[in-house]
Every structure is written in C-alpha cells, then in structure tokens.
Design an enzyme around this catalytic site. Structure first.
Site, PDB file in Angstrom:
ATOM      1  N   ASP A  34      40.999  33.357  37.705  1.00 53.44           N
ATOM      2  CA  ASP A  34      41.729  33.691  38.932  1.00 53.44           C
ATOM      3  C   ASP A  34      40.806  33.466  40.009  1.00 53.44           C
ATOM      4  OD1 ASP A  34      43.393  34.553  40.913  1.00 53.44           O
ATOM      5  OD2 ASP A  34      43.971  36.254  40.026  1.00 53.44           O
ATOM      6  N   ASN A  75      40.912  39.139  44.637  1.00 54.66           N
ATOM      7  CA  ASN A  75      41.360  39.961  43.678  1.00 54.66           C
ATOM      8  C   ASN A  75      40.530  41.241  44.171  1.00 54.66           C
ATOM      9  OD1 ASN A  75      42.975  38.946  41.158  1.00 54.66           O
ATOM     10  ND2 ASN A  75      41.360  37.468  41.870  1.00 54.66           N
ATOM     11  N   CYS A 130      46.028  32.750  45.026  1.00 55.49           N
ATOM     12  CA  CYS A 130      47.123  31.975  44.574  1.00 55.49           C
ATOM     13  C   CYS A 130      47.276  30.741  45.229  1.00 55.49           C
ATOM     14  CB  CYS A 130      48.264  32.827  44.229  1.00 55.49           C
ATOM     15  SG  CYS A 130      49.673  31.525  43.516  1.00 55.49           S
TER      16      CYS A 130
END
Length: 305
Positions: free
Chosen positions: A16, A248, A239
């Site tokens: 991510d 994050n 994203c």
C-alpha cells in the site's frame, strides 16, 4: 481507558505504501525493506499485490519480491483482487492472501471493474481454497466509512457484506477507511456493533491519515474491541482509484503510541525506525510520519535508562 495488553500489526508498506508513489522502488530495495521489517519484529507483511501491471506498474515485480523474501519466518501476504491473482500469488510462494473489494459499487467498478455483488461471487470460493492450499487469508473491505463517489455506505450495507462473506468461511475481515474520512465516534459506533453481532470473526482496521485522525481512530477501534491493525512504514500510501486518498497511519507512530501506553506489539521501535530511514533514503518524496520526533523520544529514553 480499557486498552488491551497486546496488539497485532500487519505492515502494509511494501504494498500500500509503494503502489501509488511517483517513484518506483527497485525490486532489490523492496526486498531489503521487507527484510528490515522482519528483523524489526513485523510478523505479518503485505509484501506486494498480484494485480494488472498496467493498472499499478509499481507492483509489476510481485513474483520477484515474493521469491526474494522467502525464508524470513514471517507471513508474507499478497493482495489479490480475483481468482487469477490468487493463482499467481500461490505460484510465487505467498504465505497469505489479502482479498480486496469495496463497499460501494462506484469504487469497486473503478478499482476492480466489477460490482460489489460480482466481487463477492468471485471471492467467495477463495476462503476454502486458501485453507486447502495452506494459506492465511483475510478479506479487506474498502470504503467502509466513506466513499468519494457515494458517500457513507452505512452500517447496514457493511453488515450485509460481512454477513455474506462470513457465511462463505472468511473469519478475518478488515474494515478500511480508504480515504481517511472516518471520525473516532463513527469508528467506535460502527465497529462496536459489528464486533458484537459477529463475535466469531476477527476484525482488523485499516486507517489512512488524510485529516490527521488516524491514531485517534486506532484508539476508538481499541475501545470497540479490535486488536488487529494495518499500518505502513513511513506513513506512505494512497489508492490510485480514490481521489483524495493520502497516506496510511505510520507504523512507527502507531508502535510509539502503543509502547508509551503499555500495549505490546512485538515490534522493535529502533529497528522499525531504521527501516523507515532506509525507505526515506531511497525515495524522492518526504516520508509522511513523525519519525524524527520518535527518534528523539527514543534517544531520550536511552539517556534516562
């Protein structure tokens, strides 16, 4: 506050954190990063994703990363969106899979080119397949607390998705604040209800820090009964199919907070900071964590000792 004695962290930085960076980290550096995270005590690392290289070119080396990190004594998860990705992850030697879908049709179409119902139908058999293949499996549901296209999907929609996927054998389900829009009260109310209704499931929470609420939302999740969290070394991420999504929550910030609160994570903060420093040295973009403040706090603690 009633905090647990132990919290389990899944480090998602190599996947991510790096997927949306303008700079593609070389494969050898990704492997080095994962090795450093393992040495710091991270027992679960989401190492990569088996997705279309055209859609996410930064993760086109997924198989090489998996093969280069074998034998570390950790569970290396690969994110997969469908059955094809499952086969690729299995062939590359993944230890676990993160199956992903969204709570809203609009985001699911942009991210996976499917409706929510179509994704559930495709992913449903993979829980049993993972058990047969000896893989750890978790399901991550994006946009649980808000979607840039449809707004808040609401508790009942989330409950229906969880209920259906639990019925197909998923026992570990992630609730993801993909665009960092959740508030502590929303997290506590929504997660408490789900934890109470689905007592047999193990929920985990995945927060982004768009509005600086990430660690506050962690505390709300802890109060609601969750003890598993995703986080990302350096606080990177976002994203590519969710406008406005930022990084994050940073693993070094999370571990520092939990350590100071007497909650065990099993992660060595000094080793984690070394991994964060390594990542910072490889990237042109600025690391999105409070690592310098955490570094200073660690120095002060060593002096006091």
């Amino acid at each position: 506050m009633q905090l647990p004695t132990d919290v389990r962290i899944t480090e998602v930085g190599p996947r991510d954190g790096l997927q949306n960076e303008p700079q593609n980290l070389p494969t050898a550096h990704k492997i080095d990063l994962i090795r450093q995270l393992a040495a710091a005590g991270c027992k679960e690392v989401e190492a990569t994703a088996f997705v279309s290289p055209k859609a996410i070119p930064n993760l086109a080396d997924a198989a090489e990363v998996m093969r280069g990190t074998a034998g570390l004594g950790i569970t290396r998860f690969a994110l997969i969106p469908n059955a094809k990705g499952y086969g690729r992850a299995l062939d590359a030697g993944a230890d676990g899979i993160t199956l992903v879908m969204s709570a809203t049709d609009s985001h699911n179409r942009k991210n996976l080119n499917q409706t929510v119902a179509e994704s559930m139908a495709e992913l449903a058999p993979l829980a049993a397949r993972a058990r047969d293949d000896g893989l750890a499996a978790r399901l991550s549901i994006s946009m649980v607390f808000g979607c840039p296209f449809e707004g808040d999907p609401g508790l009942e929609r989330i409950r229906a998705i969880v209920d259906r996927m639990a019925g197909h054998g998923f026992t570990r389900i992630g609730l993801c604040d993909t665009i960092g829009i959740a508030s502590p009260q929303q997290v506590h109310d929504r997660v408490s209800r789900l934890v109470q209704e689905f007592a047999g499931l193990e929920f985990e929470l995945h927060f982004h820090d768009t509005y600086g609420r990430g660690l506050a939302n962690v505390l709300a999740g802890l109060e609601a009964g969750v003890t598993r969290f995703d986080s990302c070394v350096g606080g990177l991420g976002g994203c590519p199919f969710a406008p406005g999504a930022t990084g994050n929550i940073a693993t070094e910030d999370l571990v520092s907070m939990l350590d100071a609160s007497g909650v065990r994570t099993g992660v060595d903060l000094d080793g984690l900071l070394a991994a964060s420093d390594f990542l910072d040295a490889q990237l042109d973009t600025r690391i999105q964590s409070n690592r310098w403040q955490v570094h200073n706090a660690q120095r002060q603690l060593r002096k006091a000792a």
